[in-house]
Scaffold this motif. Structure first.
Motif, PDB file in Angstrom:
ATOM      1  N   PRO A 166       0.782  -1.256   0.101  1.00  0.00           N
ATOM      2  CA  PRO A 166      -0.174  -0.039  -0.113  1.00  0.00           C
ATOM      3  C   PRO A 166       0.758   1.370   0.168  1.00  0.00           C
ATOM      4  CG  PRO A 166      -0.603  -1.533   1.660  1.00  0.00           C
ATOM      5  CD  PRO A 166       0.525  -2.004   1.086  1.00  0.00           C
ATOM      6  N   ASP A 167       0.391   2.207  -0.374  1.00  0.00           N
ATOM      7  CA  ASP A 167       1.241   3.601  -0.623  1.00  0.00           C
ATOM      8  C   ASP A 167       1.360   4.396   0.720  1.00  0.00           C
ATOM      9  OD1 ASP A 167       0.999   3.711  -3.290  1.00  0.00           O
ATOM     10  OD2 ASP A 167      -0.915   4.682  -3.395  1.00  0.00           O
ATOM     11  N   ASN A 168       0.594   3.663   1.833  1.00  0.00           N
ATOM     12  CA  ASN A 168       0.934   4.490   3.268  1.00  0.00           C
ATOM     13  C   ASN A 168       2.027   3.726   3.994  1.00  0.00           C
ATOM     14  OD1 ASN A 168      -0.729   2.209   3.600  1.00  0.00           O
ATOM     15  ND2 ASN A 168      -1.875   3.078   4.968  1.00  0.00           N
ATOM     16  N   SER A 169       3.035   2.767   3.248  1.00  0.00           N
ATOM     17  CA  SER A 169       4.017   2.294   3.775  1.00  0.00           C
ATOM     18  C   SER A 169       5.110   2.941   3.839  1.00  0.00           C
ATOM     19  CB  SER A 169       4.352   0.793   3.173  1.00  0.00           C
ATOM     20  OG  SER A 169       5.479   0.363   3.482  1.00  0.00           O
ATOM     21  N   SER A 170       5.897   2.976   4.719  1.00  0.00           N
ATOM     22  CA  SER A 170       7.165   3.813   4.684  1.00  0.00           C
ATOM     23  C   SER A 170       8.440   3.096   4.155  1.00  0.00           C
ATOM     24  CB  SER A 170       7.411   4.578   6.102  1.00  0.00           C
ATOM     25  OG  SER A 170       6.079   5.261   6.428  1.00  0.00           O
ATOM     26  N   MET A 171       8.127   1.806   4.041  1.00  0.00           N
ATOM     27  CA  MET A 171       9.285   1.070   3.583  1.00  0.00           C
ATOM     28  C   MET A 171      10.278   1.772   2.306  1.00  0.00           C
ATOM     29  SD  MET A 171       9.055  -2.977   2.506  1.00  0.00           S
ATOM     30  CE  MET A 171       9.810  -3.891   4.161  1.00  0.00           C
ATOM     31  N   LEU A 172      11.636   1.854   2.489  1.00  0.00           N
ATOM     32  CA  LEU A 172      12.420   2.418   1.455  1.00  0.00           C
ATOM     33  C   LEU A 172      12.600   1.612   0.329  1.00  0.00           C
ATOM     34  CD1 LEU A 172      14.361   4.927   3.843  1.00  0.00           C
ATOM     35  CD2 LEU A 172      12.426   5.560   2.558  1.00  0.00           C
ATOM     36  N   PHE A 173      12.776   2.103  -0.898  1.00  0.00           N
ATOM     37  CA  PHE A 173      13.450   1.232  -1.790  1.00  0.00           C
ATOM     38  C   PHE A 173      14.312   1.919  -2.723  1.00  0.00           C
ATOM     39  CE2 PHE A 173       9.611  -0.843  -0.740  1.00  0.00           C
ATOM     40  CZ  PHE A 173       9.714  -2.157  -0.670  1.00  0.00           C
ATOM     41  N   GLY A 174      15.327   1.404  -3.474  1.00  0.00           N
ATOM     42  CA  GLY A 174      16.010   2.092  -4.270  1.00  0.00           C
ATOM     43  C   GLY A 174      16.010   1.384  -5.835  1.00  0.00           C
ATOM     44  N   CYS A 175      16.775   0.748  -6.069  1.00  0.00           N
ATOM     45  CA  CYS A 175      16.899  -0.093  -7.540  1.00  0.00           C
ATOM     46  C   CYS A 175      15.513  -0.813  -7.697  1.00  0.00           C
ATOM     47  CB  CYS A 175      17.949  -0.836  -7.422  1.00  0.00           C
ATOM     48  SG  CYS A 175      18.082  -2.165  -6.378  1.00  0.00           S
ATOM     49  N   ARG A 176      14.924  -1.376  -6.914  1.00  0.00           N
ATOM     50  CA  ARG A 176      13.792  -2.558  -6.669  1.00  0.00           C
ATOM     51  C   ARG A 176      14.371  -3.659  -7.561  1.00  0.00           C
ATOM     52  NH1 ARG A 176       8.656  -0.408  -5.351  1.00  0.00           N
ATOM     53  NH2 ARG A 176       8.668   1.481  -4.435  1.00  0.00           N
ATOM     54  N   GLN A 177      15.789  -3.839  -7.795  1.00  0.00           N
ATOM     55  CA  GLN A 177      15.959  -4.926  -8.808  1.00  0.00           C
ATOM     56  C   GLN A 177      16.984  -5.906  -8.090  1.00  0.00           C
ATOM     57  OE1 GLN A 177      17.296  -2.941 -12.245  1.00  0.00           O
ATOM     58  NE2 GLN A 177      15.222  -2.536 -12.795  1.00  0.00           N
ATOM     59  N   GLY A 178      16.951  -5.731  -6.762  1.00  0.00           N
ATOM     60  CA  GLY A 178      17.863  -6.731  -5.716  1.00  0.00           C
ATOM     61  C   GLY A 178      19.291  -6.403  -5.856  1.00  0.00           C
ATOM     62  N   SER A 179      19.526  -5.093  -6.269  1.00  0.00           N
ATOM     63  CA  SER A 179      21.286  -4.887  -6.340  1.00  0.00           C
ATOM     64  C   SER A 179      21.792  -3.822  -5.354  1.00  0.00           C
ATOM     65  CB  SER A 179      21.663  -4.305  -7.587  1.00  0.00           C
ATOM     66  OG  SER A 179      20.924  -3.343  -8.125  1.00  0.00           O
ATOM     67  N   CYS A 180      20.661  -2.839  -4.732  1.00  0.00           N
ATOM     68  CA  CYS A 180      21.469  -1.917  -4.022  1.00  0.00           C
ATOM     69  C   CYS A 180      21.536  -2.194  -2.308  1.00  0.00           C
ATOM     70  CB  CYS A 180      20.607  -0.322  -4.069  1.00  0.00           C
ATOM     71  SG  CYS A 180      18.993  -0.518  -3.376  1.00  0.00           S
ATOM     72  N   GLY A 181      20.445  -2.923  -2.026  1.00  0.00           N
ATOM     73  CA  GLY A 181      20.499  -3.252  -0.521  1.00  0.00           C
ATOM     74  C   GLY A 181      19.575  -2.390   0.311  1.00  0.00           C
ATOM     75  N   MET A 182      19.086  -1.407  -0.240  1.00  0.00           N
ATOM     76  CA  MET A 182      18.274  -0.362   0.416  1.00  0.00           C
ATOM     77  C   MET A 182      17.084  -0.853   1.224  1.00  0.00           C
ATOM     78  SD  MET A 182      16.878   3.386  -0.748  1.00  0.00           S
ATOM     79  CE  MET A 182      18.460   4.116  -1.063  1.00  0.00           C
ATOM     80  N   CYS A 183      16.607  -2.022   0.565  1.00  0.00           N
ATOM     81  CA  CYS A 183      15.240  -2.605   1.221  1.00  0.00           C
ATOM     82  C   CYS A 183      15.371  -3.661   2.112  1.00  0.00           C
ATOM     83  CB  CYS A 183      14.379  -2.765   0.022  1.00  0.00           C
ATOM     84  SG  CYS A 183      14.844  -4.319  -0.816  1.00  0.00           S
ATOM     85  N   ILE A 184      16.573  -3.882   2.715  1.00  0.00           N
ATOM     86  CA  ILE A 184      16.987  -4.888   3.679  1.00  0.00           C
ATOM     87  C   ILE A 184      15.764  -4.890   4.557  1.00  0.00           C
ATOM     88  CG2 ILE A 184      18.471  -6.022   5.426  1.00  0.00           C
ATOM     89  CD1 ILE A 184      20.891  -4.938   3.324  1.00  0.00           C
ATOM     90  N   CYS A 185      15.384  -6.132   4.840  1.00  0.00           N
ATOM     91  CA  CYS A 185      14.148  -6.495   5.930  1.00  0.00           C
ATOM     92  C   CYS A 185      14.472  -7.796   6.546  1.00  0.00           C
ATOM     93  CB  CYS A 185      13.110  -6.209   5.347  1.00  0.00           C
ATOM     94  SG  CYS A 185      12.454  -7.636   3.916  1.00  0.00           S
ATOM     95  N   THR A 186      13.798  -8.095   7.471  1.00  0.00           N
ATOM     96  CA  THR A 186      13.571  -9.360   8.238  1.00  0.00           C
ATOM     97  C   THR A 186      12.281  -9.762   8.260  1.00  0.00           C
ATOM     98  OG1 THR A 186      15.351  -8.493   9.738  1.00  0.00           O
ATOM     99  CG2 THR A 186      13.998 -10.499  10.561  1.00  0.00           C
ATOM    100  N   VAL A 187      12.167 -11.286   7.701  1.00  0.00           N
ATOM    101  CA  VAL A 187      10.903 -11.911   7.504  1.00  0.00           C
ATOM    102  C   VAL A 187      10.860 -12.513   9.043  1.00  0.00           C
ATOM    103  CG1 VAL A 187       9.582 -13.804   6.573  1.00  0.00           C
ATOM    104  CG2 VAL A 187      11.223 -12.314   5.255  1.00  0.00           C
ATOM    105  N   ARG A 188       9.742 -11.984   9.944  1.00  0.00           N
ATOM    106  CA  ARG A 188       9.665 -12.449  11.275  1.00  0.00           C
ATOM    107  C   ARG A 188       8.909 -13.854  11.339  1.00  0.00           C
ATOM    108  NH1 ARG A 188      13.451 -10.520  14.114  1.00  0.00           N
ATOM    109  NH2 ARG A 188      13.727  -8.326  14.294  1.00  0.00           N
ATOM    110  N   SER A 189       8.126 -14.120  10.226  1.00  0.00           N
ATOM    111  CA  SER A 189       7.366 -15.267  10.220  1.00  0.00           C
ATOM    112  C   SER A 189       6.911 -15.543   8.759  1.00  0.00           C
ATOM    113  CB  SER A 189       6.217 -15.450  11.190  1.00  0.00           C
ATOM    114  OG  SER A 189       5.163 -14.381  10.981  1.00  0.00           O
ATOM    115  N   GLY A 190       6.669 -16.724   8.491  1.00  0.00           N
ATOM    116  CA  GLY A 190       5.958 -16.867   7.070  1.00  0.00           C
ATOM    117  C   GLY A 190       6.853 -17.130   5.962  1.00  0.00           C
ATOM    118  N   GLU A 191       8.422 -17.497   6.460  1.00  0.00           N
ATOM    119  CA  GLU A 191       9.235 -17.529   5.250  1.00  0.00           C
ATOM    120  C   GLU A 191       8.804 -18.777   4.398  1.00  0.00           C
ATOM    121  OE1 GLU A 191      12.478 -15.815   5.429  1.00  0.00           O
ATOM    122  OE2 GLU A 191      12.784 -16.633   3.212  1.00  0.00           O
ATOM    123  N   GLU A 192       8.107 -19.783   5.040  1.00  0.00           N
ATOM    124  CA  GLU A 192       7.583 -20.931   4.083  1.00  0.00           C
ATOM    125  C   GLU A 192       6.926 -20.384   2.962  1.00  0.00           C
ATOM    126  OE1 GLU A 192       6.952 -20.472   7.261  1.00  0.00           O
ATOM    127  OE2 GLU A 192       5.256 -21.187   7.665  1.00  0.00           O
TER     128      GLU A 192
END
Ligand code: FES
Length: 95
Positions: free
Chosen positions: A26-52
């Protein structure tokens, strides 16, 4: 279908199977993105549950995480795809 919750933003949204999670963010997320292609690392996050319910990490994502000294439990939010799943999955992400 998976229910994705962004813990920091306190928002939840639905993502169909075999879909890129950020396409449904959603637009109201404050999550930051750069390249959106997996190369810059700006969007590093932790999956707390549901990795499967997510497609496993790719070698490219792994390389970007390593370059950015990410912890082994971390992922790139822009590279998260839901799996084909038969039951409703719940995924919690923190950034
Ligand atoms: S936005 Fe650049 S790696 Fe995700």
């Amino acid at each position: 279908m998976a229910k994705v919750t962004i813990i920091n933003d306190r928002i939840s949204f639905e993502v169909p199977a075999n879909s890129k999670v950020i396409d449904y963010l959603p637009d109201n997320s404050s999550m930051l993105f750069g390249c959106r292609q997996g190369s810059c690392g700006m969007c590093i996050c932790t999956v707390r549950s549901g990795e499967e319910f997510l497609v496993p990490i790719s070698s490219r994502e792994e390389e970007t995480l390593r370059k950015n000294n990410a912890a082994s439990s971390q992922r790139l939010a822009c590279q998260l795809w839901t799996r084909e799943i038969e039951k409703e999955g719940e995924i919690e992400i923190e950034y």
